[in-house]
Design a protein around this motif. Sequence first.
Motif, short mmCIF file in Angstrom:
data_model
loop_
_atom_site.label_atom_id
_atom_site.label_comp_id
_atom_site.label_asym_id
_atom_site.label_seq_id
_atom_site.Cartn_x
_atom_site.Cartn_y
_atom_site.Cartn_z
N PHE A 286 0.40 -0.93 -0.22
CA PHE A 286 -0.22 -0.01 0.11
C PHE A 286 1.26 1.29 0.70
N PHE A 287 1.58 1.58 -1.30
CA PHE A 287 2.02 3.21 -1.19
C PHE A 287 0.90 3.85 -1.30
N GLY A 288 1.52 4.95 -0.97
CA GLY A 288 0.29 5.95 -1.30
C GLY A 288 1.30 6.63 -2.74
N PRO A 289 0.57 7.36 -3.46
CA PRO A 289 1.25 8.58 -4.72
C PRO A 289 2.33 8.55 -4.14
N GLY A 290 3.80 8.95 -4.63
CA GLY A 290 4.62 9.70 -4.06
C GLY A 290 5.40 9.70 -2.90
N VAL A 291 4.74 8.58 -2.26
CA VAL A 291 5.87 7.64 -1.28
C VAL A 291 6.73 6.60 -1.68
N LYS A 292 7.79 6.87 -0.91
CA LYS A 292 9.17 6.31 -1.70
C LYS A 292 8.41 4.92 -1.24
N LYS A 293 9.53 3.62 -2.00
CA LYS A 293 9.15 2.74 -2.04
C LYS A 293 10.53 1.25 -1.95
N THR A 294 9.87 0.66 -0.52
CA THR A 294 11.32 -0.87 -0.18
C THR A 294 11.72 -1.14 -1.40
N GLU A 295 12.95 -1.19 -1.22
CA GLU A 295 14.26 -1.95 -2.54
C GLU A 295 13.82 -3.19 -2.22
N ILE A 296 14.31 -4.36 -3.34
CA ILE A 296 14.02 -6.14 -2.84
C ILE A 296 15.59 -6.16 -3.29
#
Lengths: 324, 324
Positions: A286-296
Amino acid sequence: MAYFVGIDLGGTNIKAGVVSEKGELLNRVSVKTNADRPMEEIITDMGKLAKEAIADAGVNESDVAAIGIGSPGTPDNKAGTLVYATNLPFVNAPMRKIIRSVIDLPVYIDNDANCAAMAESVSGAAADVADSVTITIGTGIGCGVIINNRIFSGFNQAGSEFGHTVLVAGGVPCSCGRKGCFEAYSSASALVRMTKEAAQANPDSKLNEVIEERGKVNGQTAFEAQRRGDEVASKVVDTYLEYLSEGLANVINTFMPEVLLIGGGVCNEGDPLMVPLREKTMSKPFFGPGVKKTEIRVAQMGNDAGIVGAAMMGKACFDDKLQG
Amino acid sequence: MAYFVGIDLGGTNIKAGVVSEKGELLNRVSVKTNADRPMEEIITDMGKLAKEAIADAGVNESDVAAIGIGSPGTPDNKAGTLVYATNLPFVNAPMRKIIRSVIDLPVYIDNDANCAAMAESVSGAAADVADSVTITIGTGIGCGVIINNRIFSGFNQAGSEFGHTVLVAGGVPCSCGRKGCFEAYSSASALVRMTKEAAQANPDSKLNEVIEERGKVNGQTAFEAQRRGDEVASKVVDTYLEYLSEGLANVINTFMPEVLLIGGGVCNEGDPLMVPLREKTMSKPFFGPGVKKTEIRVAQMGNDAGIVGAAMMGKACFDDKLQG
């Protein structure tokens, strides 16, 4: 330059080594656990092994700041005890007291999966970030959580057991007593179970060809049959990755680590595993717009994770001036 | 004595109040959000409301140390922005900058569910412990995690979304786009769905009697029909509590909080809810022998949680000397 001793307590072997404050492993020594002995003897041997590691590394004991122990089960680092351990004869084991009677250095203790995550955080694939989670796929699902460069495991040091969160309510039984845990659907053992079931249900599948050639079913079987163009095997891999990615997406929604590491033998499959796994996993949280994402990423530390992580856990506790 | 202003930003109203450093709420003021306005206007009103709250409470602005904002969506407390918010017109909203142009005090911002957990941690049902998790059961499942008296929400402040962890892989669709989330099986909305389905499938059930009397189905319907001795209703309650307890056991295995709080309207059911819920939940987590157990309690802060929690989140950031 300060050094730290890491001790990796296992059911078969006790391994130890000296680690620099930057997380470099200088050497490795080991001794049989002989787990059917009284716990006092095993712990005394851990102290002796720490002394041996220091001598073997050629450093002065006075340059060693602390000893860190990674153990299965649940420790009480404040009390310096191992509350209990699966498959080992430890009940409220006074580790700190006994080890300090052999070698008088601060002694810290944490869970082995947490130490593995600490090793990745200091010296491995998550060394560039402060917040990471390491999921190790083996017989079970190991989970270690690093928040702000420190191990997180709850008020009783028994937390971050993400392998034992239910993913398929009412599903297949798990070793923990519940049904449908993440571990029961995403461990290497779960992949073996799925592979066996598919092979039996589909006698013409190349799964059976691979099993016959190799004389056994393991975590590689389905990937190998898939490489030979077998559709049944592709379906097994896809189903497995679907469950695994659901569980990893749960980890992300829960901890939102900057880096999520995947370790364990199955990672040796490389891109055929990691490419679809990344794609499946990253579509779910659940990443909202503009939210930094986790890297796998893939974990790096391999067999050294236990010793290095235990030592660096010890360093973190020592730096935080905890009672040792 | 330092004071803190808490602002609770909602889709309908913006509420604010002055809170003492011990977490006592002095007063409450509010203004309509009018969410269809440009975000600059809404944020300017938040600044004005903070000024109004201070005047209304009769404290000097010079005695106010900081302002805390609790908002839906994902904030960036470092940048002082709201990255995005569901159902509100905020996109990288420069909250700190605009509010400081109205009232020049340090401004901190966090998610509303996290602030609710902070309120319980400072002034509510978890005030005696450093590590707690607050699960709020409403339209959705809110989750706020407190570790060592501080909010935990991951590197991007978007974590601890435990409502969006899959519990029933492939299950009913969730608002987040996945299938089978904890929220889709354990929110008040999920209970309403289960109640409706059971009422339709069982025309003779007293569920229908209760629905007819009250003119609607809500989270109380199944509990009321159960009190009237209806077996279908008892089964609905039992199924709901089974899912809820699975999710709560997942929370415990993950975070091992010293205290797990349950909040939301459904808690008004009292013992008929809490007694079986505690029993079901506590049988599931992975507590090894001798390991301290989590305690389950009912949340206390109710409607004040938003304001008090925002203010106390602000205090924590101020005490930690974060950029405000």
